[in-house]
Design a protein around this motif. Structure first.
Motif, short mmCIF file in Angstrom:
data_model
loop_
_atom_site.label_atom_id
_atom_site.label_comp_id
_atom_site.label_asym_id
_atom_site.label_seq_id
_atom_site.Cartn_x
_atom_site.Cartn_y
_atom_site.Cartn_z
N VAL A 84 0.87 -1.34 0.09
CA VAL A 84 0.06 0.20 -0.01
C VAL A 84 0.80 1.37 0.13
O VAL A 84 0.75 2.01 -0.78
N VAL A 85 2.04 1.32 0.83
CA VAL A 85 2.89 2.55 0.75
C VAL A 85 3.54 2.59 -0.52
O VAL A 85 3.60 3.62 -1.03
N LEU A 86 4.02 1.40 -1.21
CA LEU A 86 4.44 1.28 -2.51
C LEU A 86 3.71 2.20 -3.83
O LEU A 86 4.04 2.62 -4.64
N LEU A 87 2.21 2.30 -3.39
CA LEU A 87 1.40 2.66 -4.21
C LEU A 87 1.76 4.30 -4.55
O LEU A 87 1.26 4.92 -5.56
N ALA A 88 2.24 4.95 -3.65
CA ALA A 88 2.82 6.37 -3.72
C ALA A 88 3.70 6.28 -5.21
O ALA A 88 3.68 7.45 -5.99
N VAL A 89 4.45 5.02 -5.55
CA VAL A 89 5.06 5.32 -6.77
C VAL A 89 4.22 5.47 -8.04
O VAL A 89 4.44 6.77 -8.96
N PRO A 90 3.28 4.66 -8.48
CA PRO A 90 2.30 4.77 -9.80
C PRO A 90 1.62 6.04 -9.33
O PRO A 90 1.34 6.84 -10.28
N LEU A 91 1.18 6.63 -8.32
CA LEU A 91 0.41 7.77 -8.08
C LEU A 91 1.15 8.88 -8.62
O LEU A 91 0.81 9.79 -9.30
N HIS A 92 2.73 8.91 -8.11
CA HIS A 92 3.47 9.88 -8.57
C HIS A 92 3.71 9.83 -10.21
O HIS A 92 3.70 10.93 -10.51
N ARG A 93 4.06 8.60 -10.51
CA ARG A 93 4.53 8.58 -12.02
C ARG A 93 3.02 9.44 -12.65
O ARG A 93 3.39 9.69 -14.01
N LEU A 95 1.03 11.40 -11.87
CA LEU A 95 0.47 12.71 -11.35
C LEU A 95 -0.13 13.55 -12.41
O LEU A 95 -1.09 14.22 -12.33
N ARG A 99 -3.66 15.32 -12.34
CA ARG A 99 -3.72 16.74 -12.21
C ARG A 99 -4.86 16.96 -13.49
O ARG A 99 -5.67 17.82 -13.14
N PHE A 208 -4.37 -2.73 -11.81
CA PHE A 208 -2.79 -2.56 -12.16
C PHE A 208 -2.22 -3.67 -13.29
O PHE A 208 -1.50 -3.59 -14.10
N GLU A 212 -1.09 0.51 -16.07
CA GLU A 212 -0.60 1.51 -14.72
C GLU A 212 -1.66 2.70 -14.50
O GLU A 212 -1.90 2.98 -13.40
N ILE A 223 -8.49 5.42 -2.01
CA ILE A 223 -8.00 6.30 -0.82
C ILE A 223 -9.16 7.26 -0.71
O ILE A 223 -9.79 7.54 0.31
N LEU B 33 1.60 5.64 2.88
CA LEU B 33 1.38 5.88 1.54
C LEU B 33 1.51 7.60 1.20
O LEU B 33 2.26 8.15 0.48
N PHE B 37 4.43 9.68 -0.65
CA PHE B 37 4.21 10.56 -1.61
C PHE B 37 4.63 11.92 -1.32
O PHE B 37 5.19 12.32 -2.46
N PHE B 40 8.28 11.82 -2.24
CA PHE B 40 8.60 11.71 -3.57
C PHE B 40 8.37 13.03 -4.24
O PHE B 40 9.11 13.55 -5.10
#
Lengths: 241, 125
Positions: A84-93, A95, A99, A208, A212, A223, B33, B37, B40
């Protein structure tokens, strides 16, 4: 040696083997991936659903306690936290995409949250389900720890809530792709967001596998829907006293 | 890989701490998360190692749900105990929710932001 005696012994064996459930789960899943490929990759039978069904039926056939299996396979369950923490990666990619779709996300969140709550309340009425059971259904579209908290707040049954939450995720992640194809929903942002809103983390995990973009929008839907559901129900409970 | 994993676990532990400290009704991993984020954003993106860690696990995320999902199959007492309508309600409710949200999303996208042609997919469906 009678079949039943042997099965009973297997149950005892499993209880003494902390790794066996984990190894068996990985092996069955790997087998399910192979079977899925052999069958021509049917979307209604994703590998994890085949594996879940096979292991569940094996436990029933062998008279093995679910709890014994779960404790033995629990490392997989623990791995969900870091993932779940790693989901920050695709969310940032993604972004930029997110937006660009901010207005869509806001409107779709309001709609999706209202629909899930409305459907969950309506379903309780429609099937004439007892109040405390119905309360356990209200938050079933949000991720387990949040749903259990909400259920307790509404006087539901935490154990049942945990079960209906995972059942929701299971159903949602199995039917999503065939359903989208049937309805000709082709945009991965809409597909992913719906999967996150309706089927929380399990729907997100499945999204996923579409792409992605679908996964990132599913993460966002999951979330935001959890936060919105908590907010709406907290206000609702406060207002209705 | 080790550094990336350690960092992710630290974010999760911090998330657990924040949730416990403020008694938030959220899983610690969700706050983790948000923290990851934020990290990042501050650094302009995930480092390559963390990116590879995610890419390594993303293909088989549903595997992690198997132990919990087996509980739905391996508990016939629930169906026998009159929970059948509940399970029917769950199936029907999930299909309706999924369908309505996806349709609304597709309609909103057509209305707000006509998408470029959908990218070709890696696998045939």
């Amino acid at each position: 040696m009678s079949g039943e005696g042997m099965i009973e012994r297997m149950g005892v064996f499993l209880e003494g083997q902390p790794m066996l459930g984990l190894v068996a789960t990985l092996a069955v899943y790997a087998g399910a991936v192979g079977l899925h490929r052999t069958l021509g990759a049917p979307t209604l039978m994703p590998p994890f659903a085949l594996a879940t069904l096979a292991i569940g039926l094996a436990l029933l056939a062998g008279g093995i306690e679910y709890r014994a299996y779960f404790e033995s396979a629990e490392p997989l369950h623990w791995a969900l936290g870091p993932v779940v923490v790693l989901l920050a990666v695709p969310l940032h990619r993604r972004l930029g995409d997110i937006r660009a779709a901010a207005g869509l996300v806001a409107m779709l969140l309001a709609f999706g949250c209202a629909v899930t709550l409305g459907v969950n309340l309506a379903v309780g009425r429609l099937f004439e389900i007892e109040p405390e059971v119905a309360s356990s259904l209200v938050a079933r579209s949000v991720t387990t720890p949040v749903a259990v908290g909400i259920s307790e707040m509404l006087g539901g049954l935490p154990g049942l809530t945990a079960l209906v939450v995972i059942a929701t995720g299971l159903v949602g992640s199995v039917v999503a792709e065939p359903l989208f194809r049937l309805m000709r929903v082709e945009d991965d942002r809409a597909r992913g967001f719906a999967m996150g809103v309706a089927a929380h983390a399990l729907g997100t995990a499945r999204a996923f596998q579409i792409s992605e973009t679908a996964g990132a929008f599913a993460s966002l839907g999951m979330i935001l829907n959890a936060l919105a559901t908590v907010a709406v129900l907290a206000v609702g409970v406060t207002v209705s006293g | 890989m080790l550094h990336a994993l350690a960092r992710i676990l630290v974010f999760q532990a911090l998330g657990d701490l924040v949730c416990a400290a403020f008694s938030l009704p959220l899983p610690g991993a969700a706050v983790g998360l948000a923290l990851a984020f934020g990290w990042f954003l501050a650094r302009g993106g995930p480092d390559a190692e963390t990116g590879r860690l995610f890419d390594g696990v993303v293909g088989h995320l549903p595997l992690l749900f198997v132990p919990a999902a087996v509980g739905v199959v391996a508990r016939p007492d629930l169906v026998a105990g009159g929970w059948l309508p509940v399970l029917v309600a769950v199936v029907a409710g999930t299909v309706v929710t999924l369908a309505l949200t996806a349709l609304a999303g597709a309609a909103l996208i057509r209305w707000l932001a006509p998408a470029p042609e959908p990218a070709p997919r890696g696998r045939t469906v």
